[in-house]
Design a protein around this motif. Structure first.
Motif, PDB file in Angstrom:
ATOM      1  N   PHE A 186       0.811  -1.207   0.000  1.00  0.00           N
ATOM      2  CA  PHE A 186       0.000   0.000   0.000  1.00  0.00           C
ATOM      3  C   PHE A 186       0.850   1.266   0.000  1.00  0.00           C
ATOM      4  O   PHE A 186       1.973   1.294   0.497  1.00  0.00           O
ATOM      5  N   GLU A 187       0.254   2.291  -0.587  1.00  0.00           N
ATOM      6  CA  GLU A 187       0.871   3.615  -0.616  1.00  0.00           C
ATOM      7  C   GLU A 187       0.673   4.337   0.696  1.00  0.00           C
ATOM      8  O   GLU A 187       1.568   4.989   1.214  1.00  0.00           O
ATOM      9  N   ARG A 188      -0.546   4.222   1.229  1.00  0.00           N
ATOM     10  CA  ARG A 188      -0.860   4.838   2.519  1.00  0.00           C
ATOM     11  C   ARG A 188      -2.094   4.171   3.107  1.00  0.00           C
ATOM     12  O   ARG A 188      -2.891   3.554   2.390  1.00  0.00           O
ATOM     13  N   GLU A 189      -2.227   4.327   4.421  1.00  0.00           N
ATOM     14  CA  GLU A 189      -3.408   3.844   5.132  1.00  0.00           C
ATOM     15  C   GLU A 189      -4.403   5.000   5.237  1.00  0.00           C
ATOM     16  O   GLU A 189      -4.035   6.108   5.637  1.00  0.00           O
ATOM     17  N   LEU A 190      -5.632   4.718   4.916  1.00  0.00           N
ATOM     18  CA  LEU A 190      -6.696   5.707   4.948  1.00  0.00           C
ATOM     19  C   LEU A 190      -7.827   5.224   5.845  1.00  0.00           C
ATOM     20  O   LEU A 190      -7.884   4.059   6.225  1.00  0.00           O
ATOM     21  N   SER A 191      -8.727   6.118   6.156  1.00  0.00           N
ATOM     22  CA  SER A 191      -9.965   5.723   6.826  1.00  0.00           C
ATOM     23  C   SER A 191     -11.044   6.736   6.495  1.00  0.00           C
ATOM     24  O   SER A 191     -10.762   7.892   6.163  1.00  0.00           O
ATOM     25  N   VAL A 192     -12.268   6.258   6.574  1.00  0.00           N
ATOM     26  CA  VAL A 192     -13.437   7.117   6.423  1.00  0.00           C
ATOM     27  C   VAL A 192     -14.389   6.808   7.566  1.00  0.00           C
ATOM     28  O   VAL A 192     -14.697   5.638   7.828  1.00  0.00           O
ATOM     29  N   ILE A 193     -14.819   7.841   8.246  1.00  0.00           N
ATOM     30  CA  ILE A 193     -15.884   7.686   9.238  1.00  0.00           C
ATOM     31  C   ILE A 193     -17.206   7.805   8.490  1.00  0.00           C
ATOM     32  O   ILE A 193     -17.502   8.844   7.898  1.00  0.00           O
ATOM     33  N   GLU A 208      -5.903  10.291   6.470  1.00  0.00           N
ATOM     34  CA  GLU A 208      -4.670   9.524   6.281  1.00  0.00           C
ATOM     35  C   GLU A 208      -4.114   9.177   7.655  1.00  0.00           C
ATOM     36  O   GLU A 208      -4.010  10.041   8.536  1.00  0.00           O
ATOM     37  N   ASN A 209      -3.752   7.908   7.833  1.00  0.00           N
ATOM     38  CA  ASN A 209      -3.325   7.437   9.146  1.00  0.00           C
ATOM     39  C   ASN A 209      -1.914   6.873   9.108  1.00  0.00           C
ATOM     40  O   ASN A 209      -1.512   6.239   8.133  1.00  0.00           O
ATOM     41  N   ARG A 210      -1.199   7.111  10.192  1.00  0.00           N
ATOM     42  CA  ARG A 210       0.130   6.530  10.349  1.00  0.00           C
ATOM     43  C   ARG A 210       0.142   5.638  11.580  1.00  0.00           C
ATOM     44  O   ARG A 210      -0.195   6.077  12.684  1.00  0.00           O
ATOM     45  N   HIS A 211       0.496   4.366  11.368  1.00  0.00           N
ATOM     46  CA  HIS A 211       0.569   3.393  12.460  1.00  0.00           C
ATOM     47  C   HIS A 211       2.020   3.000  12.711  1.00  0.00           C
ATOM     48  O   HIS A 211       2.841   2.988  11.794  1.00  0.00           O
ATOM     49  N   GLU A 212       2.296   2.659  13.949  1.00  0.00           N
ATOM     50  CA  GLU A 212       3.531   1.978  14.317  1.00  0.00           C
ATOM     51  C   GLU A 212       3.152   0.834  15.228  1.00  0.00           C
ATOM     52  O   GLU A 212       2.363   1.024  16.160  1.00  0.00           O
ATOM     53  N   ALA A 213       3.708  -0.345  14.969  1.00  0.00           N
ATOM     54  CA  ALA A 213       3.379  -1.538  15.751  1.00  0.00           C
ATOM     55  C   ALA A 213       1.869  -1.737  15.818  1.00  0.00           C
ATOM     56  O   ALA A 213       1.326  -2.128  16.853  1.00  0.00           O
ATOM     57  N   ALA A 223      -6.601  13.647   3.635  1.00  0.00           N
ATOM     58  CA  ALA A 223      -5.515  12.745   3.267  1.00  0.00           C
ATOM     59  C   ALA A 223      -4.713  13.327   2.102  1.00  0.00           C
ATOM     60  O   ALA A 223      -5.274  13.946   1.198  1.00  0.00           O
ATOM     61  N   ARG A 224      -3.415  13.106   2.136  1.00  0.00           N
ATOM     62  CA  ARG A 224      -2.517  13.673   1.127  1.00  0.00           C
ATOM     63  C   ARG A 224      -2.452  12.752  -0.097  1.00  0.00           C
ATOM     64  O   ARG A 224      -1.431  12.129  -0.374  1.00  0.00           O
ATOM     65  N   THR A 225      -3.562  12.687  -0.801  1.00  0.00           N
ATOM     66  CA  THR A 225      -3.631  11.886  -2.003  1.00  0.00           C
ATOM     67  C   THR A 225      -4.493  12.612  -3.022  1.00  0.00           C
ATOM     68  O   THR A 225      -5.044  13.680  -2.720  1.00  0.00           O
ATOM     69  N   ASP A 226      -4.630  12.055  -4.220  1.00  0.00           N
ATOM     70  CA  ASP A 226      -5.314  12.809  -5.263  1.00  0.00           C
ATOM     71  C   ASP A 226      -6.827  12.677  -5.175  1.00  0.00           C
ATOM     72  O   ASP A 226      -7.366  11.850  -4.432  1.00  0.00           O
ATOM     73  N   GLY A 251     -16.315   3.135  11.792  1.00  0.00           N
ATOM     74  CA  GLY A 251     -14.968   3.476  11.350  1.00  0.00           C
ATOM     75  C   GLY A 251     -14.504   2.469  10.312  1.00  0.00           C
ATOM     76  O   GLY A 251     -14.447   1.268  10.589  1.00  0.00           O
ATOM     77  N   ILE A 252     -14.169   2.939   9.118  1.00  0.00           N
ATOM     78  CA  ILE A 252     -13.820   2.058   8.004  1.00  0.00           C
ATOM     79  C   ILE A 252     -12.360   2.277   7.645  1.00  0.00           C
ATOM     80  O   ILE A 252     -11.977   3.333   7.131  1.00  0.00           O
ATOM     81  N   GLU A 253     -11.516   1.288   7.948  1.00  0.00           N
ATOM     82  CA  GLU A 253     -10.092   1.359   7.654  1.00  0.00           C
ATOM     83  C   GLU A 253      -9.845   0.862   6.239  1.00  0.00           C
ATOM     84  O   GLU A 253     -10.366  -0.186   5.841  1.00  0.00           O
ATOM     85  N   LEU A 254      -9.008   1.593   5.501  1.00  0.00           N
ATOM     86  CA  LEU A 254      -8.777   1.324   4.088  1.00  0.00           C
ATOM     87  C   LEU A 254      -7.288   1.326   3.770  1.00  0.00           C
ATOM     88  O   LEU A 254      -6.495   1.946   4.482  1.00  0.00           O
TER      89      LEU A 254
END
Length: 380
Positions: A186-193, A208-213, A223-226, A251-254
Motif C-alpha cells: 500500500f501507498e498509505r493507510e486511509l480511513s473514512v468515518i 490519512e493514518n500513520r501506524h507503528e506496531a 488525506a494527502r492523495t489525489d 470506522g472504516i479502515e482502508l
C-alpha cells in the motif's frame, strides 16, 4: 422520535474513552448516558449519568441497562451480540448498530466474506484452523502474509506478519480460529468515518493514518492523495455502510494500494480513533453524530472546518505506574492545539491515554502544532 431530545437516555456497553466522549457529546443535546463497564469509575463515568459495573457479556446486567434507556449502543467490540439481541427482545429497547453488524465485524473472517460477497474490494484471504490451512495459504497468498485472530484483536493485538508456520505458532500458540490475508503493498493507510441514519448515509472527509506496531499514532485530514482516490475511498465507504443493518457511526479502515486502488481493511461498528479529529475539525463530531443517528434524528453536517491533525498520547516507559502528567500547560499555550485526557489512572506502555488535535491554515501547520503539543506532554 423527536420527543426524545431533550430527555432521551442512551445506554452504552463499554465505558472507555469512546464512551467518555459520547457522553460529553450527548450532554449538550439534553441526552443522558448510562454506561456498563467492569472497571469501577471507568473513564466514561464522570460525564455519564450512571455506571453499571459488570462484564461486557453479563446478560443480566445488559438487560438491566436496556430497561433503563431508550436505545442501546456500544463502544467496544467485546460487547456480546446475543446478549444485546436478547435484552432488546425482552425490553423492547432498540440496539444500534444492530447485533448482526457486531457479529459480522467482530469476526474478521465473517467480515471479509460479507464484503467480498457484496463486491466490495478486500485483500485475498483464507480461513486457517490448522497447520495445513496456513501452508495452503502461503502457497496461494504468498509469503509473508498477514495472519489475524478472527476474534478479539485490537490495537495490534492478534495481528502478525508471518513467513513460516513456526513464526505463526510462536505468536498465536495454536493455529486455530485465524484468517490469513495477502500482504497488501500500500501507498498509505486511509480511513473514512461513515454514518447511517434513519433515512440517510453520510461520510466524513478521507483521513490519512500513520501506524507503528499496529497502533494509530497520527491522523491527517484531508488525506494527502489525489482527488480520484478521495472519491473512490468515499464511494467504497458508502458501499460498506449500505451493508449495515443498524444505525450509527462506523470506522472504516482502508488501504490505498500502490496502483491507486482502495481495499477495505477492517470495520469498527462504533466511533473510531481515526475520527477523533472531528471534534474540532468538522462541523459535527463523530460522537454527536452517533447520538443523533442511533436516536433516529437528522444527521449533522460532516464538512471539514480546516485542515486538521490528530496525534495519540500513548503511555511511555516499560512499567505500569500511576498516571501523573506534566507539560500540559505548555501544550495548551500553543495556538489551535486541543488536549483531550481520557481519565485513566494508570499508564502502561503504549496505552492510549489521550490525544491532541490541531487545526491550521494548512495541513503541515496543523501537523507541526499537534506533534509539538504532544511532545510537550510527558508522564513523570
Amino acid at each position: 422520535m423527536s420527543e426524545l431530545i431533550p430527555g432521551a437516555t442512551v445506554g452504552v456497553v463499554g465505558g472507555g474513552q469512546l464512551g467518555r466522549m459520547l457522553a460529553e457529546a450527548a450532554s449538550p443535546l439534553g441526552v443522558e448516558v448510562l454506561v456498563l463497564d467492569p472497571t469501577p469509575e471507568c473513564p466514561a463515568s464522570p460525564p455519564a449519568t450512571d455506571q453499571i459495573v459488570a462484564d461486557f457479556d453479563d446478560e443480566s446486567a445488559i438487560r438491566d441497562l436496556a430497561a433503563r434507556v431508550d436505545v442501546l449502543t456500544l463502544e467496544i467490540e467485546l460487547a456480546d451480540p446475543e446478549g444485546l439481541r436478547e435484552a432488546s427482545a425482552e425490553t423492547g429497547t432498540p440496539v444500534h448498530p444492530a447485533p448482526a453488524d457486531l457479529e459480522t465485524t467482530r469476526d474478521k473472517l465473517a467480515e471479509a466474506r460479507s464484503l467480498a460477497d457484496a463486491g466490495i474490494p478486500v485483500a485475498d484471504f483464507r480461513r486457517v484452523d490448522e497447520d495445513d490451512d496456513l501452508a495452503a495459504a502461503f502457497d496461494v497468498l504468498g509469503t509473508p502474509l498477514m495472519l489475524k485472530a478472527r476474534h478479539g484483536g485490537y490495537d495490534g493485538r492478534g495481528n502478525a506478519v508471518v513467513d513460516t508456520i513456526s513464526e505463526a505458532t510462536t505468536y498465536f500458540g495454536t493455529l486455530d480460529d485465524l484468517v490469513a490475508e495477502q500482504l497488501v503493498d500500500f501507498e498509505r493507510e486511509l480511513s473514512v468515518i461513515g454514518v447511517r441514519g434513519h433515512d440517510a448515509i453520510a461520510t466524513y472527509p478521507v483521513a490519512e493514518n500513520r501506524h507503528e506496531a499496529e497502533i494509530l499514532r497520527e491522523t491527517l485530514v484531508p488525506a494527502r492523495t489525489d482527488d480520484a482516490v478521495h472519491d473512490r475511498a468515499e464511494a467504497v465507504a458508502r458501499d460498506v455502510i449500505a451493508q449495515m443493518d443498524g444505525r450509527g457511526v462506523f470506522g472504516i479502515e482502508l488501504f490505498e494500494t500502490t496502483d491507486g486502488e482502495i481495499l477495505v481493511n477492517e470495520i469498527a461498528p462504533r466511533p473510531h480513533n481515526s475520527g477523533h479529529y472531528t471534534i474540532e475539525g468538522t462541523v459535527t463530531s463523530q460522537f454527536e453524530q452517533h447520538v443523533r443517528a442511533i436516536l433516529g434524528h437528522p444527521l449533522g453536517e460532516t464538512a471539514l472546518r480546516a485542515p486538521t491533525a490528530m496525534v495519540n498520547l500513548l503511555g511511555t516507559g516499560e512499567e505500569n505506574r500511576s498516571a501523573t502528567l506534566s507539560g500540559v500547560e505548555d501544550a495548551l499555550a500553543m495556538a489551535n492545539a486541543h488536549f483531550h485526557w481520557y481519565g485513566k489512572r494508570d499508564v502502561r506502555p503504549l496505552r492510549k491515554m489521550g490525544h491532541v488535535t490541531a487545526t491550521g491554515s494548512g495541513l503541515a501547520t496543523a501537523r507541526s502544532t499537534a506533534n509539538a503539543a504532544r511532545d510537550a506532554i510527558d508522564f513523570e
